[in-house]
Design an enzyme around this catalytic site. Structure first.
Site, mmCIF file in Angstrom:
data_model
loop_
_atom_site.group_PDB
_atom_site.id
_atom_site.type_symbol
_atom_site.label_atom_id
_atom_site.label_comp_id
_atom_site.label_asym_id
_atom_site.label_seq_id
_atom_site.Cartn_x
_atom_site.Cartn_y
_atom_site.Cartn_z
ATOM 1 N N GLY A 174 0.937 -1.194 0.062
ATOM 2 C CA GLY A 174 0.073 0.185 0.078
ATOM 3 C C GLY A 174 0.922 1.297 0.109
ATOM 4 N NE ARG A 224 -4.998 6.097 -1.139
ATOM 5 C CZ ARG A 224 -6.259 6.050 -1.308
ATOM 6 N NH1 ARG A 224 -6.529 6.528 -2.679
ATOM 7 N NH2 ARG A 224 -7.098 5.420 -0.609
ATOM 8 C CB VAL A 281 -1.394 -7.801 0.073
ATOM 9 C CG1 VAL A 281 -0.356 -6.591 -0.448
ATOM 10 C CG2 VAL A 281 -2.880 -7.347 0.485
ATOM 11 C CB SER A 295 -6.816 0.547 13.417
ATOM 12 O OG SER A 295 -7.700 1.700 13.440
ATOM 13 C CE1 TYR A 313 -9.317 -0.358 8.411
ATOM 14 C CE2 TYR A 313 -9.787 0.427 10.638
ATOM 15 C CZ TYR A 313 -9.088 0.420 9.639
ATOM 16 O OH TYR A 313 -7.937 1.241 9.292
ATOM 17 C CB ALA A 332 -9.510 -6.642 9.869
ATOM 18 C CE LYS A 333 -6.228 -1.594 9.915
ATOM 19 N NZ LYS A 333 -5.150 -2.153 9.272
HETATM 20 N N1 LIG Z 1 -5.594 6.785 8.198
HETATM 21 C C1 LIG Z 1 -5.921 6.448 9.406
HETATM 22 O O1 LIG Z 1 -6.448 7.320 10.155
HETATM 23 C C2 LIG Z 1 -5.676 5.136 9.743
HETATM 24 C C3 LIG Z 1 -5.761 4.746 11.127
HETATM 25 C C4 LIG Z 1 -5.494 3.636 11.602
HETATM 26 C C5 LIG Z 1 -5.146 2.573 10.683
HETATM 27 N N2 LIG Z 1 -4.713 2.983 9.598
HETATM 28 C C6 LIG Z 1 -4.291 1.918 8.443
HETATM 29 O O2 LIG Z 1 -2.840 2.263 7.950
HETATM 30 C C7 LIG Z 1 -2.816 1.490 6.535
HETATM 31 C C8 LIG Z 1 -2.851 2.657 5.693
HETATM 32 O O3 LIG Z 1 -3.684 3.610 5.614
HETATM 33 P P1 LIG Z 1 -3.852 5.076 4.821
HETATM 34 O O4 LIG Z 1 -4.563 6.064 5.697
HETATM 35 O O5 LIG Z 1 -2.649 5.458 4.385
HETATM 36 O O6 LIG Z 1 -4.801 4.419 3.727
HETATM 37 P P2 LIG Z 1 -4.936 4.728 2.046
HETATM 38 O O7 LIG Z 1 -6.332 4.423 1.656
HETATM 39 O O8 LIG Z 1 -4.476 6.270 1.738
HETATM 40 O O9 LIG Z 1 -3.842 3.759 1.508
HETATM 41 C C9 LIG Z 1 -4.101 2.602 1.420
HETATM 42 C C10 LIG Z 1 -3.255 1.919 0.284
HETATM 43 O O10 LIG Z 1 -3.384 0.664 0.206
HETATM 44 C C11 LIG Z 1 -3.464 0.105 -1.079
HETATM 45 N N3 LIG Z 1 -4.297 -1.224 -1.095
HETATM 46 C C12 LIG Z 1 -5.616 -1.303 -0.780
HETATM 47 N N4 LIG Z 1 -5.971 -2.708 -1.174
HETATM 48 C C13 LIG Z 1 -4.763 -3.319 -1.542
HETATM 49 C C14 LIG Z 1 -4.582 -4.546 -1.989
HETATM 50 N N5 LIG Z 1 -5.372 -5.558 -1.878
HETATM 51 N N6 LIG Z 1 -2.991 -4.926 -2.084
HETATM 52 C C15 LIG Z 1 -2.216 -3.863 -2.501
HETATM 53 N N7 LIG Z 1 -2.428 -2.716 -2.134
HETATM 54 C C16 LIG Z 1 -3.627 -2.269 -1.551
HETATM 55 C C17 LIG Z 1 -4.350 1.162 -1.931
HETATM 56 O O11 LIG Z 1 -4.100 1.278 -3.035
HETATM 57 C C18 LIG Z 1 -3.467 2.505 -1.007
HETATM 58 O O12 LIG Z 1 -2.410 2.810 -1.925
HETATM 59 C C19 LIG Z 1 -4.068 0.592 6.382
HETATM 60 O O13 LIG Z 1 -3.769 -0.499 6.773
HETATM 61 C C20 LIG Z 1 -5.130 1.448 7.448
HETATM 62 O O14 LIG Z 1 -6.142 0.639 7.833
HETATM 63 C C21 LIG Z 1 -5.097 4.041 8.814
#
Ligand SMILES: NC(=O)c1ccc[n+]([C@@H]2O[C@H](COP(=O)([O-])OP(=O)(O)OC[C@H]3O[C@@H](n4cnc5c(N)ncnc54)[C@H](O)[C@@H]3O)[C@@H](O)[C@H]2O)c1
Length: 252
Positions: A12, A15, A63, A141, A153, A156-157
């Site tokens: 991922g 971005r 993935v 998370s 979610y 999973a987390k």
């Molecule tokens: N943003 C938050 O507040 C937050 C809080 C807690 C946890 N998280 C976790 O942190 C991680 C990143 O979050 P983010 O906010 O940067 O999300 P985001 O949506 O900005 O980026 C997620 C990236 O994962 C990629 N992705 C999705 N499914 C995929 C797959 N099957 N195979 C390969 N790549 C895949 C997407 O294309 C994207 O580039 C995630 O696991 C999210 O659950 C985020």
């Protein structure tokens, strides 16, 4: 202690938190495989790393697809060297209240977070065992503690926390640590989409969330990248099986 150059995979990485983590690991001196659903989407992160003098390459894989994962990990080893740092960051949300949640939305979220982290770690661990060194960092998370509208979610987390602890127990004797980061509210495309879904202006959403956070600001992607950097450091070899909440305040 200077960091030995390793090959890292950030899933991922196109971005958000993944992109910031890839940039940070490259700044720490590592070669970085930026993996995302589409190779083309990961190119911007690679260009940012190369522009700063680092080494990176883009890889496309879902993935949750075991054949794609095996193929991508093999390609990383060939192009950048055996991967011994893995950041399981790829994630999606499919929020809904339980009574409206479809089986597809349940399976999709489990597929990316749990199956995806399992498949990636299984594919990469052999390289870590061969090197007698490895670092796995999984993205949990604060939702693991329960969050309205996120039965899939949050399950999973929370599952990723148990997965991490088991990895730490099984792989410790091979010089491999496994740790989990549980971010709170981080400004990213993912949380922006949540604001849109709720029909709330993004700036208002961030301001409201910041008021609930002890340090009174939303998290930024670099907050998480910095914590990944700590866990992957040579000096963190006695830190394993831990979950760190990076949320601007305590979580229990
Ligand atoms: N943003 C938050 O507040 C937050 C809080 C807690 C946890 N998280 C976790 O942190 C991680 C990143 O979050 P983010 O906010 O940067 O999300 P985001 O949506 O900005 O980026 C997620 C990236 O994962 C990629 N992705 C999705 N499914 C995929 C797959 N099957 N195979 C390969 N790549 C895949 C997407 O294309 C994207 O580039 C995630 O696991 C999210 O659950 C985020």
């Amino acid at each position: 202690m200077t960091q030995q150059q390793r090959t890292a995979i950030v899933t991922g990485g196109a971005r958000g938190i993944g992109a910031a983590t890839a940039v940070r690991l490259a700044a720490d001196g590592h070669k970085v495989a930026v993996l995302d659903l589409e190779e083309s989407a990961a190119k911007a992160t690679v260009e940012a790393i190369e522009g700063a003098g680092g080494t990176a390459a883009a890889f496309g894989a879902n993935v949750a697809d075991s054949a794609a994962v095996e193929q991508a990990v093999g390609a990383v080893a060939e192009r950048l060297g055996a991967p011994t740092i893995l950041v399981n960051n790829a994630g999606i949300t499919k929020d809904n209240l339980l009574f409206k949640m479809s089986e597809d939305d349940w399976d999709a979220v489990m597929g990316v977070h749990l199956r995806g982290s399992f498949l990636m770690t299984r594919a990469v661990q052999k390289h870590m065992v061969d090197a007698a060194w490895g670092r796995v960092v999984n993205l949990s998370s604060t939702s693991a503690l329960g969050n309205r509208g996120q039965a899939n979610y949050s399950a999973a987390k929370a599952g990723l926390q148990g997965f991490t602890k088991t990895l730490a127990i099984e792989l410790g004797k091979f010089g491999i640590t496994a740790n989990c980061i549980a971010p709170g509210f981080i400004a990213s495309e993912m949380t922006k989409a949540t604001a849109e879904r709720l029909g709330v202006d993004w700036e208002d959403f961030k301001t409201a969330r910041a008021k609930e956070i002890p340090v009174q600001r939303p998290g930024v992607v670099e907050d998480i990248a910095n914590t990944v950097s700590f866990f992957t450091d040579e000096r963190s070899s006695f830190v394993s099986g831990q979950v760190i909440y990076v949320a601007g305040g305590p979580k229990t």
